[in-house]
Design a protein around this motif. Sequence first.
Motif, mmCIF file in Angstrom:
data_model
loop_
_atom_site.group_PDB
_atom_site.id
_atom_site.type_symbol
_atom_site.label_atom_id
_atom_site.label_comp_id
_atom_site.label_asym_id
_atom_site.label_seq_id
_atom_site.Cartn_x
_atom_site.Cartn_y
_atom_site.Cartn_z
ATOM 1 N N LYS A 200 -11.618 3.949 -5.184
ATOM 2 C CA LYS A 200 -11.761 5.283 -5.204
ATOM 3 C C LYS A 200 -10.240 5.707 -5.284
ATOM 4 O O LYS A 200 -9.959 6.857 -5.371
ATOM 5 N N GLY A 201 -9.433 5.125 -4.936
ATOM 6 C CA GLY A 201 -7.753 5.465 -4.746
ATOM 7 C C GLY A 201 -7.651 6.573 -3.771
ATOM 8 O O GLY A 201 -8.154 6.540 -2.824
ATOM 9 N N ASP A 202 -6.558 7.402 -4.147
ATOM 10 C CA ASP A 202 -6.560 8.603 -3.473
ATOM 11 C C ASP A 202 -7.743 9.566 -3.093
ATOM 12 O O ASP A 202 -7.520 10.507 -2.811
ATOM 13 N N LYS A 203 -8.640 9.087 -3.961
ATOM 14 C CA LYS A 203 -9.786 10.091 -3.764
ATOM 15 C C LYS A 203 -10.774 9.715 -2.591
ATOM 16 O O LYS A 203 -11.528 10.274 -2.229
ATOM 17 N N SER A 249 0.361 5.116 -0.952
ATOM 18 C CA SER A 249 1.366 5.499 -0.288
ATOM 19 C C SER A 249 1.989 6.808 -0.725
ATOM 20 O O SER A 249 2.391 7.548 0.364
ATOM 21 N N ILE A 250 2.075 7.128 -1.669
ATOM 22 C CA ILE A 250 2.447 8.456 -2.129
ATOM 23 C C ILE A 250 1.680 9.490 -1.805
ATOM 24 O O ILE A 250 1.970 10.421 -1.308
ATOM 25 N N ASP A 251 0.346 9.385 -1.937
ATOM 26 C CA ASP A 251 -0.783 10.134 -1.419
ATOM 27 C C ASP A 251 -0.420 10.490 0.071
ATOM 28 O O ASP A 251 -0.663 11.726 0.358
ATOM 29 N N TYR A 364 8.786 8.948 3.060
ATOM 30 C CA TYR A 364 8.087 9.353 1.736
ATOM 31 C C TYR A 364 8.366 8.071 0.714
ATOM 32 O O TYR A 364 9.412 7.449 0.745
ATOM 33 N N GLY A 365 7.169 7.340 0.207
ATOM 34 C CA GLY A 365 7.627 6.290 -0.667
ATOM 35 C C GLY A 365 6.679 5.226 -0.100
ATOM 36 O O GLY A 365 5.311 5.332 0.367
ATOM 37 N N PHE A 366 7.117 3.817 -0.188
ATOM 38 C CA PHE A 366 6.182 2.722 -0.068
ATOM 39 C C PHE A 366 6.683 2.089 1.195
ATOM 40 O O PHE A 366 5.991 1.091 1.306
ATOM 41 N N ASN A 367 7.233 2.576 1.969
ATOM 42 C CA ASN A 367 7.447 2.167 3.373
ATOM 43 C C ASN A 367 7.080 3.255 4.299
ATOM 44 O O ASN A 367 8.056 3.672 5.097
#
Length: 768
Positions: A200-203, A249-251, A364-367
């Motif tokens: 579903k990802g960011d959904k 991560s971005i979501d 913000y980002g991947f960490n």
Amino acid sequence: MALTFKDLVEVDFGKLGAAVADWKKAVDGLKKSAESARTGMRAKSDSAHWAGVNATVTREFVAKTAEEVSDLHAEADSIYRVLDDGHTQLVALQKRMKTAVGDDASKLGIRVEDIGDGKVRCFFPHVRGDTDERTQEQLDSRQELESRINGILAEAAEVDGSVARALAKSHGNDRHNAGHSTYGSLNDAEVERAVELARKGDKMSDAELRELNVLLRFNSKEDDGEFATGFYKGLGGPEKALQFYAEMSIDGTSGDATKTRLDAVRDLQKVMGYTLANATDSHHAHHLPDDWGAQFRRLGTQQIGWERGQWNKPYGYQVLGGLLRYGNYDSKFLNPIAEHITQLHKKDPYFFLSNKPAGNPDTYGFNPSGKLGTGNDPLNSVLESLGHSPEAAQKFFTEAPTAYDEDGTEKKGDPGFKSYLDLFTDKDFKWTVDTNATNVLADEDKTKAALNFGPEALGHALEAATTGRPYDSDATADAIRHSGPQAQLVHDIVDKFGENPDLIRHNENGDLDDEETGPLYGLRGSLGDITAEYMGDFQRAMYQEDPSSDLFPTFGTAAALDPNHTARFLGEVGQDPDAYSAITTAQQAYTTDVVDHVINGSSHSTASLDGRVDAAVAPGSAIAGVMSDARAHAIYHYHTASDTEFNEAAADKQKWVNRILGMGIEKVGERVPIAGAPLEWASEDIQESIMKSIEQDTSNEAETQAGDEYTQGRTAALDSARAAVDHALAKNDTIDPDTADDLRRAARTSAGRSHSDGAQWKSESSKN
């Protein structure tokens, strides 16, 4: 409805066990029926010469009946396997719960209260006449127990929910059709659900993301790696895995994300990392194919997108780095990635920073954790990964480097340096400012902090490599005997910074204008922990103890430290409050153990007992002198810390008392078990003595100007030596009072002399 504390403690799993047994009988019976239908009724029907309506209707009915019996067997087998696994796990969790409540809580005098929603609180009940004052250790024990019980409850709830969901899918709610989802184990059902949610990802809703996190958290610890491997394969391969994590991560870190979403994504970062470490462990029965590592390296320098028409795309290593920060990784998987990233950084330190999202918060980002950088520079991420992966870290720093091309494939020849320790300690090595801030260089404080992220992560990696434990392992984690490669690495580290103390010097607005702050001062805290771990080796070096001596034992292979390098190393490292506290705590605990061995152990020495006590105290007191001088320099010369900071850091380093004493068990035997552990001393008493010593080791500016060796630390060293003798005498009633006084006197005299030696060594070495 959440599984309650009472549910888990009081439920009789014997009934569930009986149901499992009944289902096993049903499975066995249906297996026979299905086999009979296939080889009997169905076979005869297929071979019969039907004509007319029978050729279609009857034959089809027979085939359908045989298929339905087979489906019934498959459904029953699925239900049995799910129930059997669920029963096994819940029984184990109930046992852990009863131990926590029946044994641990009772022993600590703690009461457990069910507060609903699947949680409990632990508290100390009031006793008439009691002040209700608790030590920090008691409060920590209460919190640990509460967290443990709530963790058991949460895991039981996950198992309960997964069983219910799998049973529903197996049954399908169709009374006339037995062909539905089938599972070979509860694990299969949990993998299916986790992948279903991830797709579903960011959904995903917040509730669904929490459910995914729970599934990953409690199943990523499996010894065989089955769930972890199934989950990552279910995502669709390395690139799909990176796309999913990047999207989430971005979501969760975008400006319009809620605090709830951010927290859930931070949790996802951790549990996906733990799961990836489990899935890539080649020692497990189930693990991802070896080419996953090669594919990650290939994707490392490629931009990864997850939306159609996406403009700003991160590099694969920036995304992967967020996952690598969590988990203990197999060296076979991690080290080629770590070497590749490091060599890419050496070639172009700013390659990965070219597309950083400037103007955003650092989370913000991947960490999403925001710890030690934003994750734009994957070098910081992979060093943190090595800090959690001891075996991989040791090999990374002690084995010859392998050269890699930009696409991550191996190439012939060497990479242009002999070791990664040499590379990272090269004065020309570039550390980057890993932050999303715009015009960060205009903010001097933020720049300095960001430049320290890499060196701090390097320190964590070196800690793991030299101690055999993740750098942030639990304070009660066992000490691990030092191997030859680990001891040699410590030797090399001491030589490196003993010869080049300017690399870790910190001159913060100090009076010494001709001295610049070194690029690696941020790893001094880790160097302090390494020193504490190898305290026997450092004490040996102070007065050049013979390698064959057993008075100052090492824990495993000896590091054979150079005395001159050792003094300069200690003097520079000890200026950091955390390092000072770790070294001082370990030194006093180790010296106490050595003195005990002299007074209460067996010896064939013809020297006087007070002479041997004198010798036992001397190296530790010399280290105390170095530490006193280093503390004074940090406060009055370099202006990097205050007495308050040194004192506050001490409380966090008391873990070294039990760890050092634990190292001594082999040498002195188990005589006085403390709280169930065969430690030689009442560690609380030693900790109290150490805290008083550290608080006493203060310095004023006048004393510093007159001579750093004459600080209050000398008095603290004398008191510490006397306390070590007192601890040993408390267990020995054969020594008369006059002899006891002589031993105390010898210890104090040696401590005072050696403390002055150490302070002088440090001051003189600073001038060289």
